[in-house]
Design an enzyme around this catalytic site. Sequence first.
Site, PDB file in Angstrom:
ATOM      1  CB  SER A   1     -48.366  -2.404  27.213  1.00 56.64           C
ATOM      2  OG  SER A   1     -48.494  -2.588  25.898  1.00 56.64           O
TER       3      SER A   1
ATOM      4  CE1 TYR B   1     -51.296   1.445  26.585  1.00 53.60           C
ATOM      5  CE2 TYR B   1     -49.946   0.538  25.055  1.00 53.60           C
ATOM      6  CZ  TYR B   1     -51.127   0.505  26.209  1.00 53.60           C
ATOM      7  OH  TYR B   1     -51.493  -0.790  26.542  1.00 53.60           O
TER       8      TYR B   1
ATOM      9  CE  LYS C   1     -50.499   0.194  29.656  1.00 51.85           C
ATOM     10  NZ  LYS C   1     -51.359  -0.114  30.934  1.00 51.85           N
TER      11      LYS C   1
HETATM   12  N1  NAD Z   1     -55.938  -5.206  24.675  1.00 47.65           N
HETATM   13  C1  NAD Z   1     -54.670  -5.346  24.671  1.00 47.65           C
HETATM   14  O1  NAD Z   1     -54.135  -6.043  23.803  1.00 47.65           O
HETATM   15  C2  NAD Z   1     -53.847  -4.584  25.697  1.00 47.65           C
HETATM   16  C3  NAD Z   1     -52.147  -4.739  25.463  1.00 47.65           C
HETATM   17  C4  NAD Z   1     -51.392  -4.155  26.555  1.00 47.65           C
HETATM   18  C5  NAD Z   1     -52.066  -3.703  27.493  1.00 47.65           C
HETATM   19  N2  NAD Z   1     -53.283  -3.492  27.694  1.00 47.65           N
HETATM   20  C6  NAD Z   1     -53.910  -2.482  28.905  1.00 47.65           C
HETATM   21  O2  NAD Z   1     -54.716  -3.427  29.686  1.00 47.65           O
HETATM   22  C7  NAD Z   1     -55.620  -2.385  30.255  1.00 47.65           C
HETATM   23  C8  NAD Z   1     -57.107  -2.683  29.722  1.00 47.65           C
HETATM   24  O3  NAD Z   1     -56.949  -2.405  28.206  1.00 47.65           O
HETATM   25  P1  NAD Z   1     -58.368  -2.982  27.285  1.00 47.65           P
HETATM   26  O4  NAD Z   1     -57.796  -3.702  26.073  1.00 47.65           O
HETATM   27  O5  NAD Z   1     -59.193  -3.855  28.248  1.00 47.65           O
HETATM   28  O6  NAD Z   1     -58.984  -1.532  26.914  1.00 47.65           O
HETATM   29  P2  NAD Z   1     -60.497  -1.129  26.994  1.00 47.65           P
HETATM   30  O7  NAD Z   1     -60.519   0.266  26.352  1.00 47.65           O
HETATM   31  O8  NAD Z   1     -61.662  -2.129  26.636  1.00 47.65           O
HETATM   32  O9  NAD Z   1     -60.615  -0.919  28.352  1.00 47.65           O
HETATM   33  C9  NAD Z   1     -60.138   0.083  29.163  1.00 47.65           C
HETATM   34  C10 NAD Z   1     -61.438   0.507  30.225  1.00 47.65           C
HETATM   35  O10 NAD Z   1     -60.676   1.435  31.095  1.00 47.65           O
HETATM   36  C11 NAD Z   1     -61.834   2.475  31.407  1.00 47.65           C
HETATM   37  N3  NAD Z   1     -60.932   3.688  31.620  1.00 47.65           N
HETATM   38  C12 NAD Z   1     -60.347   4.603  30.647  1.00 47.65           C
HETATM   39  N4  NAD Z   1     -59.864   5.757  31.238  1.00 47.65           N
HETATM   40  C13 NAD Z   1     -60.192   5.746  32.617  1.00 47.65           C
HETATM   41  C14 NAD Z   1     -60.073   6.367  33.918  1.00 47.65           C
HETATM   42  N5  NAD Z   1     -59.438   7.559  33.698  1.00 47.65           N
HETATM   43  N6  NAD Z   1     -60.567   5.980  34.969  1.00 47.65           N
HETATM   44  C15 NAD Z   1     -61.282   4.615  35.100  1.00 47.65           C
HETATM   45  N7  NAD Z   1     -61.495   4.186  33.930  1.00 47.65           N
HETATM   46  C16 NAD Z   1     -60.869   4.230  32.986  1.00 47.65           C
HETATM   47  C17 NAD Z   1     -62.394   2.624  30.166  1.00 47.65           C
HETATM   48  O11 NAD Z   1     -63.588   3.067  30.352  1.00 47.65           O
HETATM   49  C18 NAD Z   1     -62.412   1.192  29.688  1.00 47.65           C
HETATM   50  O12 NAD Z   1     -63.638   0.619  30.131  1.00 47.65           O
HETATM   51  C19 NAD Z   1     -55.140  -1.060  29.738  1.00 47.65           C
HETATM   52  O13 NAD Z   1     -54.308  -0.610  30.876  1.00 47.65           O
HETATM   53  C20 NAD Z   1     -54.208  -1.059  28.451  1.00 47.65           C
HETATM   54  O14 NAD Z   1     -53.489  -0.439  28.385  1.00 47.65           O
HETATM   55  C21 NAD Z   1     -54.235  -3.995  26.765  1.00 47.65           C
END
Ligand code: NAD
Length: 298
Positions: free
Chosen positions: A141, A154, A158
């Site tokens: 991230s 976080y 990351k």
């Molecule tokens: N959305 C963004 O802008 C963004 C930015 C940087 C990084 N990320 C990263 O992208 C990834 C996806 O994030 P997102 O935005 O889709 O978030 P989100 O919350 O929509 O989805 C995350 C998913 O992970 C699942 N989850 C959480 N803990 C878990 C576990 N212990 N075991 C299995 N599944 C689990 C949740 O149930 C959910 O479906 C994450 O790693 C997040 O840190 C997202």
Amino acid sequence: MPLEGRVAIITGAGGGLGRQHALYLARKGAKVVVNDLSVEAADIVAAEIVSAGGKALAIAGSVTDEAAIAALVEEALGQWGRIDILVNNAGILRDKSFAKMSLDDFRLVVDVHLMGAAICTKAVWETMRQQEYGRIVMTTSSSGLYGNFGQANYGAAKMALVGLMQTLAIEGERYGIRVNCLAPTAATGMTEGLLDAESLARLDPALVSPALLALTGEDAPTRAIVCAGAGHFARANVTLTGGSYIGTGDDAGERVIAAWDQISDTAGSLVPAYGFTQLEREVESAKAAHASPLAANR
Ligand SMILES: NC(=O)c1ccc[n+]([C@@H]2O[C@H](COP(=O)([O-])OP(=O)(O)OC[C@H]3O[C@@H](n4cnc5c(N)ncnc54)[C@H](O)[C@@H]3O)[C@@H](O)[C@H]2O)c1
């Protein structure tokens, strides 16, 4: 179909980015294991893939649960006989300024992101080594790469994934295992309330998933960090400046301060091929300084 015959595991694929990754890789021909905490969420995504003519298996379980992940890998191998792609995507947030953050929340976030990715990667590593083929993506991230207020836990987790990727890419190379990082930006449950409405409208998570074709395909790079959001793609690097030889002496600290601009100068920066590049350059610069005092400041 560029991923025809490939088997992919996507963690946290019941919603957000993971769901889009699963749909995308399935559209590109991969058979997809849809993992999430909730079986209902994983089932819905797997059903979506199957109804579009793809192949998918919903397997619930936390990425932090070694036994559940071992069982997931067993089931995928039993069904499809190989595992080619792992996208470590599952994640959570527990945002607070560091002053207000409990260490329990710090540990929880590190556990899900870092240990979760390590557990899932360890569970497929031997299979990929024996296949002499593997593509692993760690989800990092911009918070980890550059920092964001309220995300000490976080951001630390990351950036730790970048470190994990750097070493696994080196160790996996001889076995055909390529390891990369994806730093996404997307409107999901995770960013709801964090971003303004106009940004959110541009940040469809589906716009991130195409980065995965480059990172998990036959010709994937290794050790790349790809930043993707709103249809824009870029690369981040961990660089090393040319630096300055300071040497020894009681005034070495003062001379470090005096040379700060030169030490910080990014012209001539490089992306080291491995960690020892730093050591090699330090020793070379000391040797050069001793061989010729005139070379000391190169
Ligand atoms: N959305 C963004 O802008 C963004 C930015 C940087 C990084 N990320 C990263 O992208 C990834 C996806 O994030 P997102 O935005 O889709 O978030 P989100 O919350 O929509 O989805 C995350 C998913 O992970 C699942 N989850 C959480 N803990 C878990 C576990 N212990 N075991 C299995 N599944 C689990 C949740 O149930 C959910 O479906 C994450 O790693 C997040 O840190 C997202």
